[in-house]
Design an enzyme around this catalytic site. Structure first.
Site, mmCIF file in Angstrom:
data_model
loop_
_atom_site.group_PDB
_atom_site.id
_atom_site.type_symbol
_atom_site.label_atom_id
_atom_site.label_comp_id
_atom_site.label_asym_id
_atom_site.label_seq_id
_atom_site.Cartn_x
_atom_site.Cartn_y
_atom_site.Cartn_z
ATOM 1 N N GLU A 236 -25.466 16.760 -22.504
ATOM 2 C CA GLU A 236 -26.679 15.971 -22.281
ATOM 3 C C GLU A 236 -27.262 15.442 -23.601
ATOM 4 O O GLU A 236 -27.420 16.183 -24.565
ATOM 5 C CB GLU A 236 -27.722 16.890 -21.624
ATOM 6 C CG GLU A 236 -28.925 16.177 -21.081
ATOM 7 C CD GLU A 236 -28.827 15.955 -19.580
ATOM 8 O OE1 GLU A 236 -28.075 16.679 -18.898
ATOM 9 O OE2 GLU A 236 -29.515 15.052 -19.103
ATOM 10 N N PHE B 176 -27.367 12.394 -6.514
ATOM 11 C CA PHE B 176 -27.797 13.672 -5.952
ATOM 12 C C PHE B 176 -28.259 13.490 -4.503
ATOM 13 O O PHE B 176 -29.456 13.355 -4.230
ATOM 14 C CB PHE B 176 -28.946 14.249 -6.791
ATOM 15 C CG PHE B 176 -28.548 14.680 -8.180
ATOM 16 C CD1 PHE B 176 -27.246 15.049 -8.490
ATOM 17 C CD2 PHE B 176 -29.494 14.725 -9.199
ATOM 18 C CE1 PHE B 176 -26.885 15.454 -9.775
ATOM 19 C CE2 PHE B 176 -29.143 15.128 -10.496
ATOM 20 C CZ PHE B 176 -27.831 15.495 -10.771
ATOM 21 N N ASP C 46 -20.629 23.468 -10.884
ATOM 22 C CA ASP C 46 -21.832 23.276 -11.675
ATOM 23 C C ASP C 46 -22.383 24.627 -12.095
ATOM 24 O O ASP C 46 -23.027 25.300 -11.307
ATOM 25 C CB ASP C 46 -22.870 22.583 -10.767
ATOM 26 C CG ASP C 46 -23.512 21.408 -11.441
ATOM 27 O OD1 ASP C 46 -23.174 21.134 -12.597
ATOM 28 O OD2 ASP C 46 -24.368 20.769 -10.805
ATOM 29 N N THR D 41 -26.645 10.409 -15.046
ATOM 30 C CA THR D 41 -27.082 11.441 -14.114
ATOM 31 C C THR D 41 -28.458 11.092 -13.545
ATOM 32 O O THR D 41 -29.028 10.061 -13.880
ATOM 33 C CB THR D 41 -27.022 12.819 -14.812
ATOM 34 O OG1 THR D 41 -27.472 13.808 -13.896
ATOM 35 C CG2 THR D 41 -27.855 12.879 -16.053
ATOM 36 N N LYS E 119 -24.177 12.728 -21.291
ATOM 37 C CA LYS E 119 -25.008 12.549 -20.105
ATOM 38 C C LYS E 119 -26.298 11.846 -20.487
ATOM 39 O O LYS E 119 -26.989 12.235 -21.435
ATOM 40 C CB LYS E 119 -25.345 13.910 -19.480
ATOM 41 C CG LYS E 119 -24.191 14.440 -18.695
ATOM 42 C CD LYS E 119 -24.651 15.340 -17.572
ATOM 43 C CE LYS E 119 -25.034 16.691 -18.077
ATOM 44 N NZ LYS E 119 -25.317 17.590 -16.949
#
Ligand code: NAG
Length: 368
Positions: free
Chosen positions: A130, A212, A46, A190, A166
């Protein structure tokens, strides 16, 4: 590239990187945790730093890469000549191609695509781009922006199969994925913090989700949970494992790709930094793919403690206690409302990206 082949590439690279260790014959040396992990899951790094991506990709260490509003904003506002050139290109493109649409938002999307076009040259796998985070509660606008992003890639000769758009794990973002996936536009959902989001994303046929676990643990730590956990009982690990097991039991092909890691057992020992990674990858569960930042990759490469794989996909399916669920908007929102960690962290994540997007917008407006 087949996962196994990728793993082999990663293993070779790690051996090559560890100069002192290669003095010992390869066959006598214990595999590092990173090597063991790489045999069980596909790894990605990342970072938005093209130089770092290039460095790791050249060694075959990563297969996919991603941009996000933070990375794009950093690129857009950095004085670095390479990124300044991307911004200028993006603005020129937007002026020439807006066709009456908002020039600034087209320039912002184009900047993300410019970065993606570079990344796609560096990595063999997916590049994620994104969709404007401000469209997180607007399905139609998300779909429009996603299609525009894909059209820009395809006009530059990059097939949609290389790109993941995303979208935030809101009801509207997930609905956008349902529409886009029908046209072969693959989506990375996400900001996944709760089981309901994982279920809804799979139900919509999203290609990939990014849960996450670290931020879920943060929420529990700040809201009366224990300060530390055994890795298998870390609430972030528990939710990702539950989603993964659900996918395997109910036959969902959606890839579960966690990112964002915290030390389950606290910071008293530096090696605890990879607790959640090991709890989800080796010691208990093998996720499909994993995003790991460079410092934690290094930590994994420096340890040769065993990384046992306790759970296979078939065993995960057997361990799943959840019946198949079908959400509609109302039941999804109720489930999210009941999950305060997911609701809070989703809101915080969207707000943080909105902040980055606003910075980038200001930088671009100043130049248009
Ligand atoms: C999907 O997005 C997440 C969150 O930004 C990122 O960590 C992950 O690497 C992306 N996955 C791929 C395959 O690009």
């Amino acid at each position: 590239m087949a996962p196994l082949l990728r793993c082999l590439v990663i293993t070779t690279t790690v051996l090559a990187l560890q100069a002192p260790r290669t003095l010992r014959p390869k066959t006598l040396r214990q595999a590092t945790q990173l090597e063991q992990l790489a045999e069980q899951t596909v790894l990605s790094i990342d970072t938005g730093d093209l130089n770092i991506i290039e460095q790791y990709a050249k060694g075959g260490l990563i297969s996919d890469a991603t941009t996000n509003p933070l990375f794009v904003a950093q690129a857009g506002t950095s004085g670095d000549a390479r990124y300044v050139a991307f911004v200028d290109k993006a603005i020129a493109y937007a002026k020439a191609n807006s066709g009456g649409d908002d020039v600034v938002s087209l320039a912002m999307d184009r900047l993300a695509v410019e970065l993606g076009l570079e990344i796609v040259k560096l990595v063999p796998g997916y590049v994620s781009t994104e969709v404007d985070i401000r469209a997180s509660f607007d399905t139609e606008e998300s779909v429009r922006r996603a299609r525009r992003i894909i059209a820009m890639y395809e006009a530059e000769g990059v097939d949609r199969s290389r790109v993941l758009v995303k979208l935030a794990g809101t009801w509207e973002g997930i609905e956008a994925a349902r529409i886009l996936e029908r046209d072969g536009i693959t989506c990375n959902i996400t900001l996944i913090f709760g089981f309901a989001q994982g279920v809804a994303a799979a139900q919509a046929g999203a290609r990939l989700i990014s849960p996450f676990p670290g931020r879920v643990k943060d929420w529990h730590a700040a809201n009366g949970g224990a300060p530390t956990y055994e890795p298998d009982e870390d609430p972030g690990v528990v939710v990702v494992r539950r989603i993964y097991e659900y996918y395997k039991k109910h036959g969902h092909g959606t890839i579960c790709m966690p990112a964002s890691w915290r030390p389950s057992r606290g910071t008293s020992d530096p090696s605890y930094a990879v607790d959640e990674i090991l709890a989800l990858a080796g010691t208990y569960l093998c996720t499909d793919r994993m995003t790991i930042p460079p410092p934690l990759l290094e930590l994994l490469a420096s340890s040769d403690e065993p990384v046992p794989r306790k759970l296979e996909p078939a065993r995960a399916a057997a361990a799943c206690a959840d019946a198949e669920l079908v959400y509609d908007e109302s039941s999804f929102r109720l489930a999210m409302n009941a999950d305060l960690a997911a609701t809070t962290k989703l809101a915080e994540g969207i707000n943080a990206f909105i902040g980055e997007t606003a910075k980038l917008q200001a930088a671009i407006e100043a130049k248009v």
